[in-house]
Motif scaffolding. Structure first.
Motif, PDB file in Angstrom:
ATOM      1  N   SER A 368       0.876  -1.169   0.000  1.00  0.00           N
ATOM      2  CA  SER A 368       0.000   0.000   0.000  1.00  0.00           C
ATOM      3  C   SER A 368       0.917   1.223   0.000  1.00  0.00           C
ATOM      4  O   SER A 368       2.129   1.100   0.230  1.00  0.00           O
ATOM      5  N   PRO A 369       0.395   2.426  -0.249  1.00  0.00           N
ATOM      6  CA  PRO A 369       1.258   3.607  -0.210  1.00  0.00           C
ATOM      7  C   PRO A 369       1.970   3.795   1.126  1.00  0.00           C
ATOM      8  O   PRO A 369       3.084   4.333   1.161  1.00  0.00           O
ATOM      9  N   ASP A 370       1.340   3.361   2.230  1.00  0.00           N
ATOM     10  CA  ASP A 370       1.981   3.477   3.537  1.00  0.00           C
ATOM     11  C   ASP A 370       2.920   2.312   3.847  1.00  0.00           C
ATOM     12  O   ASP A 370       3.822   2.446   4.672  1.00  0.00           O
ATOM     13  N   MET A 371       2.686   1.182   3.191  1.00  0.00           N
ATOM     14  CA  MET A 371       3.523  -0.010   3.386  1.00  0.00           C
ATOM     15  C   MET A 371       3.907  -0.566   2.008  1.00  0.00           C
ATOM     16  O   MET A 371       3.448  -1.624   1.592  1.00  0.00           O
ATOM     17  N   PRO A 372       4.737   0.164   1.286  1.00  0.00           N
ATOM     18  CA  PRO A 372       4.987  -0.194  -0.116  1.00  0.00           C
ATOM     19  C   PRO A 372       5.853  -1.435  -0.283  1.00  0.00           C
ATOM     20  O   PRO A 372       6.612  -1.821   0.611  1.00  0.00           O
ATOM     21  N   ALA A 499       7.478  11.496 -10.346  1.00  0.00           N
ATOM     22  CA  ALA A 499       8.321  11.803  -9.180  1.00  0.00           C
ATOM     23  C   ALA A 499       7.495  12.247  -7.980  1.00  0.00           C
ATOM     24  O   ALA A 499       7.852  11.954  -6.824  1.00  0.00           O
ATOM     25  N   ASP A 500       6.400  12.942  -8.215  1.00  0.00           N
ATOM     26  CA  ASP A 500       5.597  13.483  -7.113  1.00  0.00           C
ATOM     27  C   ASP A 500       4.754  12.433  -6.399  1.00  0.00           C
ATOM     28  O   ASP A 500       4.212  12.710  -5.331  1.00  0.00           O
ATOM     29  N   ILE A 501       4.611  11.244  -6.982  1.00  0.00           N
ATOM     30  CA  ILE A 501       3.769  10.219  -6.346  1.00  0.00           C
ATOM     31  C   ILE A 501       4.609   9.106  -5.727  1.00  0.00           C
ATOM     32  O   ILE A 501       4.057   8.100  -5.279  1.00  0.00           O
ATOM     33  N   ARG A 502       5.934   9.277  -5.720  1.00  0.00           N
ATOM     34  CA  ARG A 502       6.764   8.220  -5.181  1.00  0.00           C
ATOM     35  C   ARG A 502       6.616   8.142  -3.669  1.00  0.00           C
ATOM     36  O   ARG A 502       6.671   9.155  -2.966  1.00  0.00           O
ATOM     37  N   PRO A 503       6.409   6.952  -3.132  1.00  0.00           N
ATOM     38  CA  PRO A 503       6.263   6.791  -1.683  1.00  0.00           C
ATOM     39  C   PRO A 503       7.616   6.665  -0.994  1.00  0.00           C
ATOM     40  O   PRO A 503       8.662   6.583  -1.648  1.00  0.00           O
ATOM     41  N   ILE A 504       7.590   6.666   0.317  1.00  0.00           N
ATOM     42  CA  ILE A 504       8.790   6.382   1.108  1.00  0.00           C
ATOM     43  C   ILE A 504       8.580   5.050   1.805  1.00  0.00           C
ATOM     44  O   ILE A 504       7.455   4.554   1.934  1.00  0.00           O
ATOM     45  N   LEU A 505       9.672   4.474   2.249  1.00  0.00           N
ATOM     46  CA  LEU A 505       9.577   3.193   2.940  1.00  0.00           C
ATOM     47  C   LEU A 505       8.794   3.335   4.251  1.00  0.00           C
ATOM     48  O   LEU A 505       8.770   4.406   4.873  1.00  0.00           O
ATOM     49  N   ASP A 506       8.195   2.254   4.658  1.00  0.00           N
ATOM     50  CA  ASP A 506       7.449   2.219   5.908  1.00  0.00           C
ATOM     51  C   ASP A 506       8.401   2.339   7.093  1.00  0.00           C
ATOM     52  O   ASP A 506       9.619   2.185   6.959  1.00  0.00           O
TER      53      ASP A 506
END
Length: 602
Positions: A368-372, A499-506
């Protein structure tokens, strides 16, 4: 007539023994029978061309019968024709009418025929001008039918199928016969039954002979198992033109989540070569210039469009291939030392995720975006095995244990020999195999797996950059595809948009990386105060970031400089700036410029 039957039976016996019967006509009363037979054969042979005439005759006969028996039915017939016309216009693609003009033509024919039938039912077949309307309408509506490419192709296919017994005998497959045939976008396909003792391997060996007998161009014939996988059946596909003769521009991302199959490019039947990468590792192989880089670009274009994927990459050619995607890559290693650290951190991530799942009683990591998910792309894996051999054990660990925790490994190399893959078990763990052109036949088995060359996976015959064979759990037959082409402009545009939609690691993964980098027991939290005092702080990206912000001039430090100096990605940099801003430690001076908060600024 008895004499005629005897002659026909005699002729059939002679044909079964390979002899040509001689037809002898002894009396004039047999001429009408022969003429009727020839006429019937001609009407059947040209049934497609004469279909509008047959339809007009059937319509006239039906109208006459309905007028006599049920003249009050005309409103129902008109209503049924209207509904049928609407259904063909709106839903015709579900029955093979792909083009809009095909659906409109079918709807026009249905409405015209239904309206005429309703009028004849009410008024009678002789009511003027109904007969004239039938003749003129049949002639006018027959023109598109006669001119339609697919109909003409279907006629040609039917005639080739009718000649198959003779073709089969000449190429050494006597007794095989066609069961069905159909026309598609770039050619036609047919299902055949084999005679007793014949196998699909016998058919595959005779592909050149089939191409000669059918009069196609070289390389136009494909042989596949049927969907029911029966040993005495095969599917023949014949191309009228090569659909992969020219490069096919990338239409844009085909997915919005890593849980969806990615479209690498079209197969020869115009369907997409879609493959799922979640919980699977991938191997991409092929000689230099075969299109591997293009295939990686297609993967990157789709992966960067997924907000539930963090991308790490290793490119030991100083980032030459993957640098254009740097704004979407969370970490890009371009030296052996950076590659070692990246893979060590990846192992720490998968171990931390596995421990987290165990404490929660869960078995798999759902992206998920929060847990990619974490996808690691390695270009030229052989260079990694040569320059950083100690990292091979880490790639083995990722390949063996990464599926459940959504850590995926995608490796590209020219020849994935045991030596090139670092003498590890990485290759055996690759569920998805993509083979571009190879120079030697034995390389087919290296990339796609043992025995694939014998099974018909002829990657050595691919004749243009970008053409590939795809082996995956959902792709178990050799079908040629061609990867979409991404120009440099398309890559730059996609990287900028994504680039603007890239998530960060949980948080679980970030904490594991911080502990791996600092050493167990040396640092248990990720606060900036501890980062700035940690051993080897001068090499820490967060220390560099804070030093640039603390020493920034009044106009602030630009984000581009922060990214270059830290060597980290744009998403990572902005995430750290947001964290510092929330802690009131930095402030944004202007668009794209930041500096640390000081007593003077407060």
């Amino acid at each position: 007539m008895t004499r005629t039957r005897q002659m026909r039976r005699h002729a059939r016996r002679m044909r079964r023994h390979g002899l040509q019967p001689m037809v002898v006509i002894n009396s004039d009363d047999q001429l009408p029978d022969l003429a009727a037979v020839l006429l019937g054969r001609m009407l059947w042979r040209y049934r497609s061309e004469l279909a509008p005439v047959y339809a007009g005759i059937t319509l006239a006969a039906g109208g006459a019968v309905l007028h006599v028996s049920y003249p009050e039915w005309w409103p129902y017939l008109l209503g049924a024709a209207s509904v049928a016309a609407w259904a063909l216009a709106v839903l015709g693609d579900r029955i093979g009418l792909a083009a809009r003009r095909e659906r409109l033509y079918a709807a026009t024919v249905a409405l015209s025929a239904g309206a005429w039938l309703a009028a004849v039912t009410a008024l009678g077949i002789g009511y003027v001008p109904l007969p004239q309307c039938l003749l003129v309408g049949t002639a006018v509506l027959a023109v598109p039918w006669w001119a339609h490419r697919r109909r003409r192709a279907k006629v040609r296919v039917d005639r080739q199928i009718a000649a198959w017994p003779e073709i089969a005998h000449s190429i050494g497959l006597p007794g095989s016969h066609a069961q069905s045939a159909g026309v598609d976008v770039w050619g036609w396909r047919a299902r055949f039954a084999l005679a007793r003792g014949q196998t699909i391997q016998d058919v595959t060996a005779k592909v050149p002979a089939i191409e000669s007998a059918l009069g196609t161009f070289r390389g136009a014939v494909r042989v596949f198992p049927t969907r029911d996988d029966k040993a005495n059946r095969f599917e023949l596909r014949v191309l009228d033109t090569d659909p992969h003769a020219d490069a096919i521009p990338w239409p844009g991302p085909s997915v919005a989540s890593i849980s969806e199959p990615i479209d690498l490019g079209p197969f020869e039947d115009a369907t997409g070569a879609r493959v799922l990468l979640l919980r699977r590792h991938g191997l991409i192989g092929g000689v230099a210039g075969s299109g591997k880089s293009g295939g990686i670009n297609v993967l990157m274009g789709n992966l960067t469009a997924c907000p539930d994927v963090v991308i790490w990459a290793i490119d030991l050619k100083r980032g030459m291939e993957l640098q254009p995607w740097a704004s979407c890559i969370d970490r890009l290693a371009t030296t052996p030392e950076q590659a070692r650290v990246l893979l060590r951190d990846a192992v720490a991530v998968l171990e931390a995720r596995a421990a987290s799942l165990a404490t929660q009683g869960r078995r798999v990591w759902e992206p998920s975006p929060d847990m990619p998910a974490l996808v690691i792309v390695i270009d030229e894996y052989a260079e990694l095995a040569e320059d950083a051999p100690e990292s091979v054990s880490d790639t083995d660990s990722i390949a063996r244990r990464g599926r459940a925790v959504a850590v995926t490994l995608i490796a590209a190399t020219q020849r994935p020999t045991q030596k090139a893959m670092g003498k590890g078990a990485v290759r055996s763990q690759m569920d998805v195999r993509v083979s571009f052109r190879v120079r030697e036949r034995k390389d087919v088995d290296l990339i796609l797996g043992q025995g694939m060359l014998t099974a018909g996976w002829h990657a050595h015959t691919l004749n243009a950059p970008g053409k590939f064979l795809l082996s995956a759990p959902e792709h178990d037959t050799p079908r040629r595809g061609r990867a979409y082409l991404l120009t440099d402009e398309a890559v730059a545009d996609a990287a900028h948009r994504h680039a603007d939609i890239r998530p960060i690691l949980d948080e679980v993964s970030r904490t594991a990386i911080e502990e791996a980098q600092a050493g167990i027991g040396m640092r248990t939290t990720s606060s900036l105060e501890e980062v700035t005092t940690a051993p080897n702080a001068a090499d820490d990206p967060e220390t560099i970031l804070w030093g640039l912000l603390a020493g920034a001039p009044d106009e602030g430090t630009p984000v581009s400089l922060l990214i270059t100096a830290t060597g980290m990605s744009r998403p990572w940099t902005y995430q750290r700036l947001r964290e510092l801003a929330d802690a009131d430690r930095v402030t944004q001076v202007s668009r794209g410029r930041w500096h640390a908060v000081t007593e003077h600024s407060e």
